[in-house]
Scaffold this active site. Structure first.
Site, PDB file in Angstrom:
ATOM      1  N   ARG A  46       3.935  -0.559   5.780  1.00 46.69           N
ATOM      2  CA  ARG A  46       4.329   0.663   5.086  1.00 46.69           C
ATOM      3  C   ARG A  46       5.746   1.053   5.461  1.00 46.69           C
ATOM      4  O   ARG A  46       6.240   0.718   6.533  1.00 46.69           O
ATOM      5  CB  ARG A  46       3.387   1.826   5.440  1.00 46.69           C
ATOM      6  CG  ARG A  46       1.975   1.660   4.942  1.00 46.69           C
ATOM      7  CD  ARG A  46       1.130   2.865   5.326  1.00 46.69           C
ATOM      8  NE  ARG A  46      -0.256   2.723   4.883  1.00 46.69           N
ATOM      9  CZ  ARG A  46      -1.199   3.614   5.115  1.00 46.69           C
ATOM     10  NH1 ARG A  46      -0.923   4.712   5.785  1.00 46.69           N
ATOM     11  NH2 ARG A  46      -2.436   3.419   4.681  1.00 46.69           N
ATOM     12  N   SER A 146      -1.410   4.654   0.702  1.00 46.09           N
ATOM     13  CA  SER A 146      -2.510   5.607   0.833  1.00 46.09           C
ATOM     14  C   SER A 146      -2.042   7.032   0.548  1.00 46.09           C
ATOM     15  O   SER A 146      -1.487   7.296  -0.512  1.00 46.09           O
ATOM     16  CB  SER A 146      -3.159   5.474   2.217  1.00 46.09           C
ATOM     17  OG  SER A 146      -4.346   6.207   2.305  1.00 46.09           O
ATOM     18  N   ASP A 300      -4.706   6.175  -3.370  1.00 43.12           N
ATOM     19  CA  ASP A 300      -5.442   4.936  -3.660  1.00 43.12           C
ATOM     20  C   ASP A 300      -6.949   5.145  -3.625  1.00 43.12           C
ATOM     21  O   ASP A 300      -7.716   4.184  -3.696  1.00 43.12           O
ATOM     22  CB  ASP A 300      -5.045   3.822  -2.693  1.00 43.12           C
ATOM     23  CG  ASP A 300      -5.521   4.059  -1.272  1.00 43.12           C
ATOM     24  OD1 ASP A 300      -5.482   5.225  -0.823  1.00 43.12           O
ATOM     25  OD2 ASP A 300      -5.920   3.097  -0.597  1.00 43.12           O
ATOM     26  N   ASP A 302      -9.097   5.918  -1.357  1.00 38.29           N
ATOM     27  CA  ASP A 302      -9.961   5.445  -0.271  1.00 38.29           C
ATOM     28  C   ASP A 302     -10.379   6.593   0.652  1.00 38.29           C
ATOM     29  O   ASP A 302     -11.162   6.388   1.570  1.00 38.29           O
ATOM     30  CB  ASP A 302      -9.302   4.300   0.517  1.00 38.29           C
ATOM     31  CG  ASP A 302      -8.140   4.742   1.391  1.00 38.29           C
ATOM     32  OD1 ASP A 302      -7.596   5.848   1.176  1.00 38.29           O
ATOM     33  OD2 ASP A 302      -7.752   3.959   2.291  1.00 38.29           O
ATOM     34  N   ARG A 303      -9.871   7.796   0.396  1.00 37.29           N
ATOM     35  CA  ARG A 303     -10.274   8.968   1.168  1.00 37.29           C
ATOM     36  C   ARG A 303     -10.873  10.027   0.253  1.00 37.29           C
ATOM     37  O   ARG A 303     -10.587  10.056  -0.945  1.00 37.29           O
ATOM     38  CB  ARG A 303      -9.072   9.562   1.907  1.00 37.29           C
ATOM     39  CG  ARG A 303      -8.451   8.616   2.916  1.00 37.29           C
ATOM     40  CD  ARG A 303      -7.373   9.306   3.709  1.00 37.29           C
ATOM     41  NE  ARG A 303      -6.727   8.391   4.630  1.00 37.29           N
ATOM     42  CZ  ARG A 303      -6.187   8.740   5.799  1.00 37.29           C
ATOM     43  NH1 ARG A 303      -6.227  10.009   6.179  1.00 37.29           N
ATOM     44  NH2 ARG A 303      -5.613   7.857   6.581  1.00 37.29           N
TER      45      ARG A 303
END
Length: 540
Positions: A46, A146, A300, A302-303
């Site tokens: 990142r 993210s 994205d 994922d949380r």
């Protein structure tokens, strides 16, 4: 916390997208500068192109390294390629595609040129590899930083198990990528694609949800659901879910803008798509009373963030505990011995819930990659971490995703509300009546590069203290109880409290996570003594 936390972003807060994209192509990393080298953390490489940390050379070299790595482990099937809504994701996708095609890798991109959430990519890899008709293995690349700010880019490799690559793989890939950059990219093969095969990530994922979530219960209950993608990759997925299952579900904010000008600022004044942050979710919370369940996802997906009418935004630890209590009582198709998985900095409320269910607790280091083996073979029914990331098994006890799935956890909140008639926050209140109400907090403490290196390798026996905040210390851990993997720090436990200390990978600080079942005042004492205990250990 800045005074502007929770207020809307202004023009001065927005990144210049044109400059960001120009820097991606124009700035060339210097391999002699540590901050400009390829470096994989727990979720890939990142950085920002403006800092020469995420540029075309990084992505070209990293993609070439992934091509060589997958060949070295015998992966000859297709590579699924997806990207989120960050501005740097699109050019990075173009670079990666050129390198993959140049190496004659069979690439599958989204059929509708849509954004791809991380869980949809993991789901695609697993579906392919679990199909007996396929005699080769697939893997994937997801391009996302993210929840990180709009100026950032991220690049992550998911091997055939579908989850985040382990440290052996990422170290190999990063080392090879840096060597390629040092060599002037002469070994990187590139070709402009004339045609690329496609895959329906969205349709495959959405249609399969009925095998893991009780969608009929949600529909029949008539509950009102609000879903805010926070400008991220789940935006079209939520509308597809509403249409496919005929739910009373509203996409609260369907806007996608790479500057994220519609976001409220996070605690430090930055734009950050963190659905577990009350500041970042401030605009979503304005709709708190409009829905039975209101949710948020990061870029994205994922949380997850869970908002209820009675309590607002739930602490991620609180919802994880409720999810465990509910799932292990309602998923009769799971292995009766399936363990409860959690990272060691997640709340001990999960420990107490697991014990009450007579389930084994599987405690692992920070990083979702540790849950992969258990989710694949069904020996772990649920894996969750305090940063609002989790996934669990299908109704029949087989694997769903081996990466975090924020969409799934949001739908689980709706199922819990539909089936129990009670909000997840009310269910958590019931847990506190049974097990106590823990206070939980994380702080940062200053540490030099040398001190962080010492902390990362610290052994539990290096902790000389015998008491913590008035209680006898019962465990001093440098390896996780669940899998004996090094935790990259230490965890100290008493009967009613604990703290864990880990070095930051990006800042000159170490993080202290702490929890107490004896209240907020006791927690402050734990945090104060934790810093003293760790500082003493760092001095040797």
């Amino acid at each position: 916390m800045t005074e502007r936390a929770g207020t809307f972003a202004t023009d001065d807060d927005l990144v210049d997208i044109d400059s960001l994209i120009a820097a991606y192509y124009e700035l060339k990393p210097d391999p002699e500068v540590a901050s400009q080298r390829v470096a994989f953390g727990t979720s890939g490489h990142r950085g920002s192109s403006l800092n020469t940390a995420f540029n075309e050379n990084h992505i070209a070299a990293t993609t070439q390294a992934i091509v060589e790595y997958r060949a070295s482990i015998g992966v000859e099937g297709p590579l699924f390629l997806g990207a989120d809504t960050h501005a740097l994701s699109a050019p990075a996708r173009t670079t990666a595609l050129d390198v993959l095609v140049g190496n004659k890798v069979h690439v599958l991109v989204d059929e509708f040129d849509d954004f791809v959430p991380t869980p949809a990519l993991s789901h695609a890899i697993l579906l392919y590899n679990n199909d007996p008709a396929h005699h080769d293995r697939a893997d994937g690349i997801i391009i996302t930083p993210s929840h990180n700010p709009p100026s950032d880019g991220g690049f992550k490799y998911n091997p055939p198990h579908g989850g985040p690559a382990d440290s052996d793989a990422t170290t190999w890939i990063a080392d090879r990528a840096n060597a390629l950059i040092e060599g002037g990219l002469t070994e990187v093969k590139r070709a402009e694609p004339s045609a690329v095969d496609t895959y329906d990530f969205r349709g495959s994922y959405v249609d399969d949800l009925a095998n893991i979530i009780d969608m009929d219960a949600i529909k029949n209950s008539g509950i009102r659901i609000g879903a805010d993608p926070l400008g991220g990759a789940s935006v079209h997925y939520w509308q597809a879910i509403a249409d496919r299952y005929d739910l009373d579900l509203t996409v609260v904010n369907p806007l996608v803008d790479p500057t994220w000008r519609f976001m409220t600022l996070d605690w430090d004044g930055k734009i950050r798509m963190d659905p577990s942050s009350p500041s970042a979710m401030a605009s979503v919370l304005q709709h708190q009373g409009d829905y039975d369940i209101l949710t948020g996802n990061d870029a994205d997906a994922d949380r997850h963030g869970i908002v209820t009418p009675d309590a607002g935004l739930m602490n991620p630890n609180h919802f994880l505990a409720v999810a465990v209590e509910y799932l292990y009582q309602h998923r009769t198709g799971w292995n009766p011995d399936a363990a409860v998985g959690k990272t060691l900095v997640s709340s001990s409320m999960i420990d107490r819930v697991a014990a009450s269910l007579d389930r084994t607790l599987w405690e692992v280091p920070v990083g979702f990659k540790w849950f992969v083996p258990g989710l694949v073979d069904g020996s772990v029914g649920f894996g969750g971490e305090e940063s609002a990331g989790a996934s669990f098994l299908r109704m029949d006890g087989t694997v769903w995703t081996t990466d975090k799935d924020g969409i799934l956890l949001c739908l689980l909140a709706a199922e819990i509300r539909a089936v129990t008639g009670t909000s997840p926050s009310q269910l958590y209140a019931q847990l506190t009546e049974r097990f106590g109400a823990p206070a939980y907090r994380r702080i940062d403490a200053a540490a030099s590069t040398e001190q962080k290196a010492i902390l990362k390798k610290l052994d539990g026996d290096s902790i000389r203290a015998t008491e913590l905040a008035g209680e006898q210390i019962t465990a001093k851990l440098s390896h996780a109880p669940g899998n004996d993997a090094a935790i990259g720090g230490v965890k100290v436990v008493t009967e009613n409290a604990w703290f864990a200390a880990r070095p930051s990978g990006t800042e000159d600080v170490y993080k202290i996570y702490a929890e107490s079942f004896r209240g907020a005042e006791h927690l402050e004492q734990v945090l104060t003594e934790a810093k003293s205990i760790v500082d003493a250990a760092l001095k040797g």
